[in-house]
Motif scaffolding. Structure first.
Motif, PDB file in Angstrom:
ATOM      1  N   ALA A  27       0.843  -1.196   0.000  1.00 39.95           N
ATOM      2  CA  ALA A  27       0.000   0.000   0.000  1.00 39.95           C
ATOM      3  C   ALA A  27       0.875   1.242   0.000  1.00 39.95           C
ATOM      4  N   GLY A  28       0.368   2.329  -0.548  1.00 37.11           N
ATOM      5  CA  GLY A  28       1.105   3.591  -0.576  1.00 37.11           C
ATOM      6  C   GLY A  28       0.259   4.710  -0.036  1.00 37.11           C
ATOM      7  N   GLY A  29       0.861   5.810   0.317  1.00 37.10           N
ATOM      8  CA  GLY A  29       0.139   6.940   0.871  1.00 37.10           C
ATOM      9  C   GLY A  29      -0.325   7.904  -0.197  1.00 37.10           C
ATOM     10  N   ALA A  30      -1.315   8.697   0.132  1.00 34.36           N
ATOM     11  CA  ALA A  30      -1.814   9.724  -0.774  1.00 34.36           C
ATOM     12  C   ALA A  30      -1.054  11.021  -0.533  1.00 34.36           C
ATOM     13  N   GLY A  31      -1.324  12.034  -1.324  1.00 29.62           N
ATOM     14  CA  GLY A  31      -0.709  13.332  -1.111  1.00 29.62           C
ATOM     15  C   GLY A  31      -1.364  14.042   0.057  1.00 29.62           C
ATOM     16  N   ASN A  32      -1.010  15.306   0.262  1.00 26.70           N
ATOM     17  CA  ASN A  32      -1.560  16.062   1.382  1.00 26.70           C
ATOM     18  C   ASN A  32      -2.916  16.649   1.041  1.00 26.70           C
ATOM     19  N   GLN A  33      -3.798  15.811   0.594  1.00 28.88           N
ATOM     20  CA  GLN A  33      -5.179  16.179   0.344  1.00 28.88           C
ATOM     21  C   GLN A  33      -6.024  14.922   0.451  1.00 28.88           C
ATOM     22  N   LEU A  34      -7.291  15.119   0.714  1.00 31.32           N
ATOM     23  CA  LEU A  34      -8.196  13.983   0.849  1.00 31.32           C
ATOM     24  C   LEU A  34      -8.450  13.374  -0.517  1.00 31.32           C
ATOM     25  N   GLU A  35      -8.233  12.090  -0.639  1.00 31.16           N
ATOM     26  CA  GLU A  35      -8.467  11.370  -1.881  1.00 31.16           C
ATOM     27  C   GLU A  35      -9.488  10.268  -1.639  1.00 31.16           C
ATOM     28  N   LEU A  36     -10.533  10.248  -2.450  1.00 29.27           N
ATOM     29  CA  LEU A  36     -11.582   9.240  -2.356  1.00 29.27           C
ATOM     30  C   LEU A  36     -11.514   8.336  -3.576  1.00 29.27           C
ATOM     31  N   SER A  37     -11.743   7.057  -3.383  1.00 30.11           N
ATOM     32  CA  SER A  37     -11.705   6.122  -4.497  1.00 30.11           C
ATOM     33  C   SER A  37     -12.663   4.973  -4.237  1.00 30.11           C
ATOM     34  N   ALA A  38     -12.972   4.242  -5.296  1.00 30.79           N
ATOM     35  CA  ALA A  38     -13.852   3.080  -5.200  1.00 30.79           C
ATOM     36  C   ALA A  38     -13.386   2.044  -6.207  1.00 30.79           C
ATOM     37  N   SER A  39     -13.728   0.807  -5.972  1.00 30.23           N
ATOM     38  CA  SER A  39     -13.370  -0.253  -6.903  1.00 30.23           C
ATOM     39  C   SER A  39     -14.459  -1.314  -6.899  1.00 30.23           C
ATOM     40  N   THR A  40     -14.517  -2.061  -7.973  1.00 32.66           N
ATOM     41  CA  THR A  40     -15.455  -3.170  -8.081  1.00 32.66           C
ATOM     42  C   THR A  40     -14.797  -4.268  -8.888  1.00 32.66           C
ATOM     43  N   ALA A  41     -15.204  -5.516  -8.645  1.00 25.57           N
ATOM     44  CA  ALA A  41     -14.585  -6.639  -9.342  1.00 25.57           C
ATOM     45  C   ALA A  41     -15.569  -7.789  -9.470  1.00 25.57           C
ATOM     46  N   LEU A  42     -15.397  -8.546 -10.519  1.00 20.13           N
ATOM     47  CA  LEU A  42     -16.099  -9.811 -10.720  1.00 20.13           C
ATOM     48  C   LEU A  42     -15.028 -10.889 -10.793  1.00 20.13           C
ATOM     49  N   THR A  43     -15.083 -11.859  -9.886  1.00 17.26           N
ATOM     50  CA  THR A  43     -14.079 -12.912  -9.831  1.00 17.26           C
ATOM     51  C   THR A  43     -14.739 -14.282  -9.898  1.00 17.26           C
ATOM     52  N   THR A  44     -14.053 -15.239 -10.469  1.00 14.08           N
ATOM     53  CA  THR A  44     -14.624 -16.582 -10.608  1.00 14.08           C
ATOM     54  C   THR A  44     -14.647 -17.339  -9.295  1.00 14.08           C
TER      55      THR A  44
END
Length: 267
Positions: A43-60
């Motif tokens: 894992a890595g850090g973000a910059g000096n601001q709030l960062e929002l993210s989302a992800s989705t996946a389909l796995t077998t």
């Protein structure tokens, strides 16, 4: 050992059925459970601001530490994450299939995990220190509460295109109230040059050791190829296996070798 095998071995009689049952982590090309991303355990850090993210996946198949959590069936998974500087927090969810209880009820069909931590760097080393709380809303767990907490401590180092890392997960009271447990994972990832200005390929793998007070100790491993494309999308094909026998897996076929395919997107 992993969550569903513990339940299958220790509480199959109480539950009346064998349970079937797999890091934070989606920038992550593949969305897996916090603490178990086979693609990138770093894992890595973000910059000096709030960062929002989302992800989705389909796995077998949703595989957690080498063991299927969906009875060898497909899963839809997703996460929401926030980061500020070295701080991060988020939640992750997936469907499950832990089989049926003595009266035909579902033992567990959803998992929601909450996590938070910090990712400081020092002398070229990237650290990841945080906590993960695994929850199973509506689960039928009279033999012991399924929900549990793990403390995650990890360190990684990048050699140009090769990244290697070591991560430990410790729980004071593991899945099903089976006492303290510990999982140690050694992983690596190598990123290749972009192909046709479109694909960003990488190969990665890990080997892990799960131990605990009242569970069967075992080793698990995976290796796979990831193709990132269109900036936010990735396809992953991965081989998983453990050293658990069918008996050690509670008589189930969810701990043996398997190939898992995943398509994921991050936003």
């Amino acid at each position: 050992m992993a969550r569903h095998t513990i339940a299958g071995i220790l509480r199959s009689a109480a539950l009346g059925a064998a349970l079937v049952a797999g890091s934070a982590f989606a920038a992550q090309a593949q969305v897996m459970a916090p603490g178990e991303n086979p693609i990138s355990p770093f894992a890595g850090g973000a910059g000096n601001q709030l960062e929002l993210s989302a992800s989705t996946a389909l796995t077998t198949d949703y595989v957690f530490r080498g063991i299927s959590q969906t009875d060898n069936q497909a899963a839809i998974q997703g996460s929401l994450d926030a980061a500020y500087g070295i701080f991060y927090a988020g939640l992750w969810a997936s469907n499950l299939d832990f089989g049926g209880g003595p009266n035909g009820q579902d033992i567990a069909n959803i998992e929601i995990d909450y996590y938070a931590g910090i990712t400081p760097s020092w002398w070229g080393l990237d650290f990841d220190i945080g906590g993960i709380y695994y929850t199973y809303p509506g689960a039928y767990d009279p033999g012991g509460n399924f929900d549990y907490f793990e403390l995650k401590t990890g360190v990684s180092y990048a050699f140009d295109k090769l990244t290697v890392g070591l991560t430990n997960y410790w729980s004071p009271e593991f899945f099903g109230e089976t006492g303290s447990a510990n999982a140690l994972e050694l992983g690596g990832e190598y990123a290749f040059n972009t192909i046709f200005n479109f694909f960003d390929p990488s190969v990665s793998g890990l080997v892990g050791f799960q131990t605990g007070e009242n569970i069967t100790d075992y080793t698990f491993w995976n290796v796979g190829l990831t193709l990132g494309f269109m900036e936010n999308f990735a396809a992953d094909i991965r081989y998983w296996d453990t050293d658990l026998s069918t008996t050690g897996c509670g008589g189930l076929d969810v701990c043996d070798e398997r190939v898992v395919g995943t398509i994921s997107a991050s936003f």
